[in-house]
Motif scaffolding. Sequence first.
Motif, PDB file in Angstrom:
ATOM      1  N   PHE A 181       6.024   5.941   1.032  1.00  0.00           N
ATOM      2  CA  PHE A 181       4.990   5.698   2.040  1.00  0.00           C
ATOM      3  C   PHE A 181       5.453   5.944   3.473  1.00  0.00           C
ATOM      4  O   PHE A 181       4.630   5.917   4.388  1.00  0.00           O
ATOM      5  N   GLY A 182       6.756   6.137   3.686  1.00  0.00           N
ATOM      6  CA  GLY A 182       7.305   6.147   5.037  1.00  0.00           C
ATOM      7  C   GLY A 182       6.611   7.060   6.013  1.00  0.00           C
ATOM      8  O   GLY A 182       6.337   6.683   7.154  1.00  0.00           O
ATOM      9  N   ASP A 183       6.273   8.301   5.619  1.00  0.00           N
ATOM     10  CA  ASP A 183       5.679   9.277   6.535  1.00  0.00           C
ATOM     11  C   ASP A 183       4.163   9.198   6.595  1.00  0.00           C
ATOM     12  O   ASP A 183       3.534   9.891   7.405  1.00  0.00           O
ATOM     13  N   LEU A 184       3.555   8.366   5.760  1.00  0.00           N
ATOM     14  CA  LEU A 184       2.092   8.209   5.771  1.00  0.00           C
ATOM     15  C   LEU A 184       1.679   7.227   6.851  1.00  0.00           C
ATOM     16  O   LEU A 184       2.402   6.276   7.156  1.00  0.00           O
ATOM     17  N   THR A 185       0.513   7.447   7.434  1.00  0.00           N
ATOM     18  CA  THR A 185      -0.028   6.440   8.340  1.00  0.00           C
ATOM     19  C   THR A 185      -0.607   5.307   7.505  1.00  0.00           C
ATOM     20  O   THR A 185      -0.901   5.477   6.310  1.00  0.00           O
ATOM     21  N   LEU A 186      -0.796   4.176   8.133  1.00  0.00           N
ATOM     22  CA  LEU A 186      -1.346   3.036   7.393  1.00  0.00           C
ATOM     23  C   LEU A 186      -2.715   3.367   6.824  1.00  0.00           C
ATOM     24  O   LEU A 186      -3.057   2.933   5.719  1.00  0.00           O
ATOM     25  N   LYS A 187      -3.512   4.149   7.565  1.00  0.00           N
ATOM     26  CA  LYS A 187      -4.863   4.473   7.095  1.00  0.00           C
ATOM     27  C   LYS A 187      -4.850   5.488   5.956  1.00  0.00           C
ATOM     28  O   LYS A 187      -5.850   5.657   5.266  1.00  0.00           O
ATOM     29  N   SER A 229      -5.427   5.260  -4.452  1.00  0.00           N
ATOM     30  CA  SER A 229      -4.874   6.371  -5.223  1.00  0.00           C
ATOM     31  C   SER A 229      -3.414   6.612  -4.859  1.00  0.00           C
ATOM     32  O   SER A 229      -2.598   6.954  -5.725  1.00  0.00           O
ATOM     33  N   GLU A 230      -3.063   6.400  -3.582  1.00  0.00           N
ATOM     34  CA  GLU A 230      -1.670   6.584  -3.157  1.00  0.00           C
ATOM     35  C   GLU A 230      -0.776   5.503  -3.744  1.00  0.00           C
ATOM     36  O   GLU A 230       0.367   5.757  -4.160  1.00  0.00           O
ATOM     37  N   VAL A 231      -1.301   4.273  -3.791  1.00  0.00           N
ATOM     38  CA  VAL A 231      -0.543   3.170  -4.387  1.00  0.00           C
ATOM     39  C   VAL A 231      -0.344   3.417  -5.877  1.00  0.00           C
ATOM     40  O   VAL A 231       0.745   3.198  -6.426  1.00  0.00           O
ATOM     41  N   GLN A 232      -1.389   3.906  -6.549  1.00  0.00           N
ATOM     42  CA  GLN A 232      -1.284   4.198  -7.979  1.00  0.00           C
ATOM     43  C   GLN A 232      -0.276   5.317  -8.238  1.00  0.00           C
ATOM     44  O   GLN A 232       0.498   5.270  -9.199  1.00  0.00           O
ATOM     45  N   LYS A 233      -0.286   6.334  -7.377  1.00  0.00           N
ATOM     46  CA  LYS A 233       0.652   7.446  -7.511  1.00  0.00           C
ATOM     47  C   LYS A 233       2.090   6.941  -7.377  1.00  0.00           C
ATOM     48  O   LYS A 233       2.990   7.357  -8.110  1.00  0.00           O
ATOM     49  N   TRP A 234       2.305   6.014  -6.442  1.00  0.00           N
ATOM     50  CA  TRP A 234       3.645   5.443  -6.242  1.00  0.00           C
ATOM     51  C   TRP A 234       4.090   4.656  -7.468  1.00  0.00           C
ATOM     52  O   TRP A 234       5.225   4.792  -7.931  1.00  0.00           O
TER      53      TRP A 234
END
Length: 491
Positions: free
Chosen positions: A75-81, A86-91
Amino acid sequence: MDEAGNPKLFRKKSDALKAARDAESDVRNGRHRDPKLGHETFAEYANRWYGELELAPSTMQNYKHHIEEHLLPHFGDLTLKQIDKSEVQKWMLAEKAAKYAVSSIKTWRSTLHVMLVDAMDEGLITSNPTEQKRGRGRRAGRSSRRTPEKAITSALGALLVAERTSLLSGRDDEFVLTVSTAYTGMRWGEIVGLEPEYVRPSAIRIEHQLYELDSGKLDRCPPKEDSYRTLGIPPWHSRLLTEFRQSRTLKACDCHGRKYFFSGYGIPNGQSAGGVTLKDVAARSGVSTGTVSNVLNRPERVADATRHRVIDAMAELGYQRGEATGDAAAHHRRSGFATWLFHPAATGWYPAKAPQPRRPVPVLAEPWPGVPARGRGAESRAEASWVPVARKLTPHGLRHLHKTVMEDLGTPPKLMDERMGHLDGSVQARYSHITDGMRQRLMDGLTDVWEQSLDARLALHDRSPVPILDRLLVERAAGVATVPQLRAVGA
């Protein structure tokens, strides 16, 4: 400004005036948030969030590990928004593919959840993507979250493991420590951090614990969740602790300047008789501790320049390699005790450590139950090996054993929670109270369990090469009373 930080345009002047009045109201009531804040990266937010925490060192260490090792890489390079469901599930799928335990991933997700809850409170995001409705997205509901039950053993099994840990260490200390864990349910940090003044004729007072940090240092801190408590002990246990304490001369440790009831085994890991550690040499020469170990044991594997640099660092620091002197380290280390004493005692196998594979504990058949063979050629001199007592038993499993024994004795839940350091906030718990009769029945029950385990051990063999257990067996066989009045242990 809109959520992207761009100017808002209005079709009517009245709409613009209304938006301005609403914005002024948000400012007056503390609801205004700079829209640009929501676009900071997770890495930026994590640094700010972690820097504002003031928690126990153990909690800070855990959060740091979760963030740096498991959250920032994804998640480091992603903005909070940009962090959505789906991103959490991918992680989570990526962590599972990396063969991490489901329970561990759940813990890291909980840390992410806490961070994003605080981000919502700041107005940086409008919803928390880690929220998950019960059963949603799971193939098998609750069953998919169930973990294997913690391995325990019987009272006899705990006694046999205690005997073997003592045989492996060559001293009585580990026998007393293991028995005390099984009959009090103390956490590892609590028993390692037990100070003599808190061991009394009929009780042990839990005031502190020693929490092992990643740096290798032991933090002296309150017990977990401030679970200060007094643990009653039966007369036989009081006598065991008293005689053990009277046979030892305790020295204050260098890290805290305090005396502790149980000391570690051997000189500290990687340390020479002079007190300089492999880690000190590694830091001075700018290499890893593994490289320093290779210089000492397999120098042909190390480049000449590196080897000379390590040797120079040893000379500068005064590192002197030598055999263990037998002087006790100040404290047991969780991994060292579990790996090289408790695990071999419970399973009968040493774990793999390069270049050696996993292997049975080599023992000499006499005296029973077999004394570990030591030194060069131990395997060739061995006459037998130990059979497992409990294959997956861990030191923490003895805490589970204690709770199970109390359940079997019919101990009231309120007393069990007090003893384990747990807190039950239910209405039922508020209306129940602990009486002296309850405590006495528990002490009587633990005494019966102990005596039955001694009798079962006697049925296997009437003597033991562990001096403190041998004395107990001889007394039990002769029917000698083993509970005389004794003065305070810490006196």
